[in-house]
Motif scaffolding. Structure first.
Motif, mmCIF file in Angstrom:
data_model
loop_
_atom_site.group_PDB
_atom_site.id
_atom_site.type_symbol
_atom_site.label_atom_id
_atom_site.label_comp_id
_atom_site.label_asym_id
_atom_site.label_seq_id
_atom_site.Cartn_x
_atom_site.Cartn_y
_atom_site.Cartn_z
ATOM 1 N N LEU A 133 78.714 -31.321 113.588
ATOM 2 C CA LEU A 133 78.145 -30.813 112.172
ATOM 3 C C LEU A 133 77.082 -32.608 111.856
ATOM 4 N N VAL A 136 74.213 -30.550 114.697
ATOM 5 C CA VAL A 136 73.651 -29.244 114.321
ATOM 6 C C VAL A 136 72.535 -29.641 114.501
ATOM 7 N N SER A 137 71.548 -30.692 113.185
ATOM 8 C CA SER A 137 70.429 -30.862 112.672
ATOM 9 C C SER A 137 69.281 -31.747 114.317
ATOM 10 N N PHE A 139 70.459 -31.398 117.079
ATOM 11 C CA PHE A 139 70.829 -31.263 118.353
ATOM 12 C C PHE A 139 69.634 -31.705 120.289
ATOM 13 N N TYR A 147 72.257 -24.466 123.247
ATOM 14 C CA TYR A 147 72.485 -24.509 121.690
ATOM 15 C C TYR A 147 74.116 -23.297 121.246
ATOM 16 N N ILE A 151 77.167 -24.000 118.707
ATOM 17 C CA ILE A 151 77.657 -23.801 117.379
ATOM 18 C C ILE A 151 78.718 -22.992 117.642
ATOM 19 N N THR A 154 81.132 -25.842 116.986
ATOM 20 C CA THR A 154 81.066 -26.596 115.462
ATOM 21 C C THR A 154 81.567 -25.255 114.825
ATOM 22 N N VAL A 171 78.586 -24.938 106.559
ATOM 23 C CA VAL A 171 78.879 -24.346 107.885
ATOM 24 C C VAL A 171 78.612 -22.655 107.605
ATOM 25 N N GLU A 176 70.960 -23.292 109.754
ATOM 26 C CA GLU A 176 70.728 -24.216 111.736
ATOM 27 C C GLU A 176 71.893 -22.824 113.114
ATOM 28 N N ILE A 177 73.080 -23.388 111.580
ATOM 29 C CA ILE A 177 74.367 -22.522 111.776
ATOM 30 C C ILE A 177 74.144 -20.588 111.762
#
Length: 320
Positions: A133, A136-137, A139, A147, A151, A154, A171, A176-177
C-alpha cells in the motif's frame, strides 16, 4: 543443447575480451560496466552460482551507493527466481543498510515492493499489505512484476490484513487501485462484495479467483492457508453483527448448505479462529466476541504474577 552451449561460450568470450580491454585501455566506470554485463548474462542464462560470484566482483568495482543497491536488486531477482529465501532475506537487509548510508527514495520505494513480495511469500500478509500500500502510488519495480499483478497482490493481502474501515480508505476507494482492478477477473467483485456484505456474491467471486491464486508463483504454496484466512475474515465480519443467529440463516446468506457451514465453522472454532459456539440441537450460533480490554487486563495480571514469583525466587537465592 550443443548449439546453445556454443553460443553461450561465444558470448562469454566476448564479455571477457571486453573486460580485459576495459582494464587495459579504459577507466574504472567502463571496467565496472563490463563486469556488470557479464553478471547480467549469467542471470539471463540462469547460472545462479556464477551470477552471484560475478555480482560480488562487480560490487568491488562499484563506489556509488545507488549502484550498489542496483546490484542488490539483481541479486533479489535471482533469489526470487529460485525462491531462495535465505538469499532474499540477506539481500533485503543489505539494501536497507545501503539506504541508510545514502540511498535515494526511488530505490527505497522499489525495495518496499521486493520486501513486500518476500513477506507475502513467507505468509506475513499483514506486513506485505502495508508495504504494498505504501508503494501503490510510487511503483516502479517493473523488472520483478507488472503493475496489474502488483495490484492483485495488494488487494489479496489487504483483504486478510486490514479492518473494514482501513480497507475502505486504503483499497476500495484508492484511485490507483480502481484504475487497474477491473482488468483482473473476479478481484473487484471479491473486494466490493466483502465491504458491502454481499456474501453470496463474495463466495461466487472467491471461487472464481481460486484458480488465479492456485497458479500464482508466490501464493500457490500458501493456497490452503490463504483460503482459510479469507473465509475466517468473511465469517467473522458476518458474525460481528449478531449475538446469535441460526445456522440456516447464515447458510442462506452465503448461498451454501447448512452442512457446509456447520463443518466450516466447527473447524475454525476448534482452531481458535472464530469466537462463537454452535448449539447443534437448536441449530443456533452464539457469538462471544472477545473483550480487548479484559484480555489485556488478564494478560497484565498473569505477567505480574510471573514477575512476583521471579522476584521471590531471586530474594531466596540472595538470602542463601
Amino acid at each position: 543443447m550443443d548449439t546453445m552451449r556454443g553460443k553461450m561460450e561465444e558470448e562469454l568470450k566476448k564479455l571477457d575480451e571486453k573486460i580485459a580491454d576495459a582494464e587495459e585501455n579504459l577507466g574504472e566506470s567502463e571496467v565496472r560496466e563490463a563486469h556488470l554485463a557479464k553478471s547480467l548474462f549469467y542471470i539471463r542464462i540462469g547460472d545462479k552460482e556464477k551470477a552471484l560470484e560475478q555480482l560480488k566482483v562487480t560490487e568491488t568495482k562499484t563506489v556509488a551507493v545507488g549502484q550498489k543497491m542496483d546490484l542488490v536488486f539483481h541479486t533479489l531477482q535471482l533469489g526470487f527466481s529460485y525462491m531462495d529465501f535465505n538469499l532474499i532475506s540477506k539481500s533485503i537487509e543489505k539494501a536497507k543498510s545501503l539506504f541508510e548510508e545514502g540511498g535515494d527514495w526511488e530505490r527505497n520505494n522499489r525495495l518496499k515492493v521486493y520486501e513486500g513480495l518476500f513477506c507475502m511469500s513467507t505468509r506475513n500478509f499483514e506486513k506485505a499489505a502495508n508495504l504494498f500500500l505504501d508503494s501503490v502510488s510510487t511503483f516502479t519495480s517493473y523488472e520483478i512484476l507488472p503493475y496489474d499483478t502488483f495490484i492483485f497482490y495488494t488487494v489479496v493481502t489487504s483483504i486478510v490484513s486490514l479492518d473494514r474501515v482501513s480497507l475502505k480508505q486504503k483499497v476500495v476507494d484508492a484511485p490507483e487501485i480502481l484504475a487497474v482492478i477491473g482488468k483482473i477477473p473476479y478481484l473487484s467483485e471479491l473486494l466490493n462484495s466483502l465491504y458491502e456484505c454481499q456474501y453470496k456474491l463474495f463466495f461466487s467471486a472467491f471461487a472464481g479467483l481460486t484458480e488465479h491464486i492456485k497458479m500464482d508463483q508466490y501464493l500457490q504454496p500458501h493456497f490452503r492457508y490463504y483460503m482459510r484466512e479469507v473465509r475466517t475474515v468473511v465469517y467473522s465480519q458476518f458474525l460481528e453483527s449478531y449475538k446469535s443467529v441460526t445456522v440456516e440463516a447464515m447458510a442462506e446468506a452465503f448461498g451454501v448448505t447448512v452442512e457446509f457451514i456447520d463443518l466450516e465453522l466447527s473447524c475454525l472454532i476448534a482452531a481458535g479462529k472464530l469466537h462463537c459456539k454452535i448449539d447443534k440441537v437448536a441449530g443456533v450460533l452464539e457469538t462471544n466476541q472477545p473483550d480487548a480490554k479484559n484480555a489485556l487486563y488478564q494478560a497484565t495480571i498473569k505477567q505480574g504474577d510471573l514477575l512476583l514469583n521471579r522476584i521471590q525466587n531471586l530474594s531466596r537465592a540472595i538470602e542463601v
